[in-house]
Design a protein around this motif. Structure first.
Motif, PDB file in Angstrom:
ATOM      1  N   GLY B  42     -35.410  22.500  17.669  1.00 42.41           N
ATOM      2  CA  GLY B  42     -34.586  22.497  18.880  1.00 42.41           C
ATOM      3  C   GLY B  42     -33.248  23.181  18.690  1.00 42.41           C
ATOM      4  O   GLY B  42     -32.288  22.890  19.401  1.00 42.41           O
ATOM      5  N   LEU B  43     -33.184  24.087  17.725  1.00 36.82           N
ATOM      6  CA  LEU B  43     -31.925  24.786  17.462  1.00 36.82           C
ATOM      7  C   LEU B  43     -31.936  26.211  18.017  1.00 36.82           C
ATOM      8  O   LEU B  43     -30.974  26.955  17.846  1.00 36.82           O
ATOM      9  CB  LEU B  43     -31.660  24.849  15.944  1.00 36.82           C
ATOM     10  CG  LEU B  43     -31.547  23.506  15.233  1.00 36.82           C
ATOM     11  CD1 LEU B  43     -31.497  23.703  13.728  1.00 36.82           C
ATOM     12  CD2 LEU B  43     -30.300  22.769  15.703  1.00 36.82           C
ATOM     13  N   TRP B  44     -33.027  26.555  18.641  1.00 34.85           N
ATOM     14  CA  TRP B  44     -33.193  27.902  19.170  1.00 34.85           C
ATOM     15  C   TRP B  44     -32.139  28.160  20.252  1.00 34.85           C
ATOM     16  O   TRP B  44     -31.918  27.330  21.119  1.00 34.85           O
ATOM     17  CB  TRP B  44     -34.598  28.056  19.747  1.00 34.85           C
ATOM     18  CG  TRP B  44     -34.861  29.395  20.347  1.00 34.85           C
ATOM     19  CD1 TRP B  44     -35.042  29.680  21.664  1.00 34.85           C
ATOM     20  CD2 TRP B  44     -35.008  30.641  19.654  1.00 34.85           C
ATOM     21  NE1 TRP B  44     -35.278  31.007  21.828  1.00 34.85           N
ATOM     22  CE2 TRP B  44     -35.263  31.628  20.611  1.00 34.85           C
ATOM     23  CE3 TRP B  44     -34.934  31.005  18.300  1.00 34.85           C
ATOM     24  CZ2 TRP B  44     -35.456  32.966  20.280  1.00 34.85           C
ATOM     25  CZ3 TRP B  44     -35.128  32.335  17.964  1.00 34.85           C
ATOM     26  CH2 TRP B  44     -35.386  33.294  18.955  1.00 34.85           C
ATOM     27  N   GLY B  45     -31.502  29.302  20.154  1.00 32.67           N
ATOM     28  CA  GLY B  45     -30.520  29.663  21.177  1.00 32.67           C
ATOM     29  C   GLY B  45     -29.088  29.396  20.743  1.00 32.67           C
ATOM     30  O   GLY B  45     -28.144  29.849  21.384  1.00 32.67           O
ATOM     31  N   LYS B  46     -28.927  28.665  19.648  1.00 37.47           N
ATOM     32  CA  LYS B  46     -27.562  28.422  19.163  1.00 37.47           C
ATOM     33  C   LYS B  46     -27.033  29.687  18.481  1.00 37.47           C
ATOM     34  O   LYS B  46     -27.723  30.271  17.634  1.00 37.47           O
ATOM     35  CB  LYS B  46     -27.546  27.267  18.152  1.00 37.47           C
ATOM     36  CG  LYS B  46     -27.648  25.898  18.797  1.00 37.47           C
ATOM     37  CD  LYS B  46     -27.513  24.800  17.776  1.00 37.47           C
ATOM     38  CE  LYS B  46     -26.070  24.528  17.427  1.00 37.47           C
ATOM     39  NZ  LYS B  46     -25.912  23.314  16.606  1.00 37.47           N
ATOM     40  N   ALA B  47     -25.846  30.080  18.860  1.00 38.15           N
ATOM     41  CA  ALA B  47     -25.287  31.305  18.289  1.00 38.15           C
ATOM     42  C   ALA B  47     -24.897  31.108  16.831  1.00 38.15           C
ATOM     43  O   ALA B  47     -25.063  31.992  15.997  1.00 38.15           O
ATOM     44  CB  ALA B  47     -24.080  31.749  19.110  1.00 38.15           C
ATOM     45  N   ARG B  48     -24.363  29.945  16.542  1.00 39.59           N
ATOM     46  CA  ARG B  48     -23.956  29.666  15.162  1.00 39.59           C
ATOM     47  C   ARG B  48     -24.500  28.295  14.750  1.00 39.59           C
ATOM     48  O   ARG B  48     -24.686  27.403  15.584  1.00 39.59           O
ATOM     49  CB  ARG B  48     -22.436  29.709  15.042  1.00 39.59           C
ATOM     50  CG  ARG B  48     -21.853  31.072  15.394  1.00 39.59           C
ATOM     51  CD  ARG B  48     -20.426  31.193  14.957  1.00 39.59           C
ATOM     52  NE  ARG B  48     -20.294  31.282  13.519  1.00 39.59           N
ATOM     53  CZ  ARG B  48     -20.442  32.409  12.812  1.00 39.59           C
ATOM     54  NH1 ARG B  48     -20.724  33.536  13.416  1.00 39.59           N
ATOM     55  NH2 ARG B  48     -20.283  32.405  11.509  1.00 39.59           N
ATOM     56  N   LEU B  49     -24.741  28.191  13.465  1.00 40.66           N
ATOM     57  CA  LEU B  49     -25.358  26.958  12.960  1.00 40.66           C
ATOM     58  C   LEU B  49     -24.399  26.219  12.034  1.00 40.66           C
ATOM     59  O   LEU B  49     -23.688  26.839  11.235  1.00 40.66           O
ATOM     60  CB  LEU B  49     -26.642  27.301  12.206  1.00 40.66           C
ATOM     61  CG  LEU B  49     -27.717  27.998  13.059  1.00 40.66           C
ATOM     62  CD1 LEU B  49     -28.771  28.643  12.173  1.00 40.66           C
ATOM     63  CD2 LEU B  49     -28.372  27.017  14.009  1.00 40.66           C
TER      64      LEU B  49
END
Lengths: 171, 109
Positions: B42-49
Motif C-alpha cells: 500500500g505504498l504505491w504512489g508515495k513520492a518519498r519513502l
C-alpha cells in the motif's frame, strides 16, 4: 501452549483461525484458546457439489468416464498415445465446433500439441477447456481429440488467420 | 535535463528516501519487483519513502526469501495483522526478524 508450537503445528492455517476466532496472539495460549483453534481447524471444509459432466454430444454419445487424475495423466502423453487412446465415442469436440476451437488457440499451441511437448499439450488443453467454458460447450478434455482432428485444425484457414494469441484472451 | 538524487531530511528530523535510493538501499535490482512490493504494502504512489516504509519492504523481502516459491506478497499482507505470529513463523525458518531488521536499520542510518 506456546505460540511457536502452534505455528509449527498449524502453519498458515493458524492465521486464519486467529482471524476468525478474533483471538489476540500472545507468547502462550490458554487451553481454552487452543481448544477453540483446534476445533476451528478440525472442522471439515464444506465443498461445493461438483456438477455432473454433461454429455459430449447431443445425440447421446457416451460421457467421458475419466477421472481428473486420468485426465491429467492423459494430458501429459504425446500425440501418439492420445491417438491410440481416443475412441469415436469419447471425442469431445467435433468438426462443427472447429471454428469455435479455432478461436480458442493459435498455431503455436497446435504445433506444440502435435509435437507432443508437455507444455504444448498443457497449453492446448487449457485453451480448449477455457473456450469450452466460455461458450458453454461441453468440452471435457482436449486430449480426447483424435490426431486427425488436431491436424485438421492445424490446416484450418480460419484458424491460421487468427493472430498469434487467438481472437480470445482465455489463457 | 538531469535529475539529481538527494536525500531529504524534514524539519521533523525524519529521513526520507527517493524511490531509487530506497531501491538501492534494499538491494532490489529491478523496478518491477520494487513496484510490486510497494503495491502489495500500500505504498504505491508515495513520492518519498520513510525508514519505516523501507523496513516494511525489507521485512517483506525477508519473508519472501524465507520460502521462495511458497511465500507470497499476498500471504504476507494477510499475515501482517499478526506480527507476533509472523515473527514466530520466521523463527521456525531460523530467522530472527528483529535482529535482521535492526541490522538493516543500522545500515541505512
Amino acid at each position: 501452549m506456546q505460540l511457536d508450537e502452534l505455528v509449527a503445528k498449524y502453519g498458515d492455517d493458524l492465521y486464519v483461525a486467529l482471524d476468525k476466532l478474533n483471538i489476540e496472539p500472545a507468547e502462550s495460549f490458554s487451553d481454552e484458546e487452543v481448544a477453540r483453534i483446534d476445533a476451528e481447524l478440525a472442522a471439515p471444509v464444506k465443498e461445493e457439489p461438483k456438477e455432473a459432466p454433461a454429455p459430449t454430444k447431443k445425440n447421446g454419445s457416451k460421457k467421458s468416464a475419466l477421472t481428473a487424475q486420468q485426465k491429467q495423466q492423459k494430458a501429459g502423453k504425446n500425440i501418439t498415445a492420445v491417438s491410440q487412446e481416443a475412441t469415436k465415442n469419447t471425442i469431445a469436440v467435433r468438426s462443427k465446433q472447429g471454428q469455435q476451437m479455432a478461436e480458442a488457440g493459435n498455431r503455436a499451441m497446435v504445433t506444440g500439441y502435435l509435437e507432443g511437448t508437455a507444455q504444448g499439450l498443457a497449453e492446448f488443453n487449457q485453451s480448449i477447456l477455457a473456450m469450452g467454458q466460455h461458450l458453454g460447450a461441453t468440452v471435457e478434455d482436449a486430449s480426447l481429440l483424435e490426431a486427425e482432428e488436431i491436424e485438421a485444425l492445424d490446416g484450418n484457414e480460419d484458424f491460421l488467420a487468427l493472430p498469434s494469441g487467438g481472437g480470445f484472451s482465455l489463457m | 535535463m538531469r535529475t539529481i538524487d538527494v536525500e531529504v531530511v524534514w524539519a521533523t528530523g525524519m529521513k526520507t528516501f527517493s524511490k531509487k535510493a530506497a531501491r538501492q538501499a534494499l538491494g532490489i535490482k529491478t523496478r518491477t519487483t520494487f513496484n510490486e512490493d510497494l503495491k502489495a504494502l500500500g505504498l504505491w504512489g508515495k513520492a518519498r519513502l520513510t525508514i519505516q516504509d523501507l523496513t516494511e519492504i525489507f521485512k517483506l523481502k525477508v519473508y519472501l526469501s524465507a520460502r521462495p516459491g511458497v511465500n507470497s506478497r499476498a500471504s504476507y499482507t494477510k499475515k501482517q495483522k499478526f506480527p507476533m505470529v509472523l515473527e514466530s513463523e520466521m523463527r521456525l525458518y531460523g530467522i530472527n526478524i528483529n535482529q535482521v531488521v535492526g541490522d538493516f536499520r543500522n545500515a541505512i542510518g
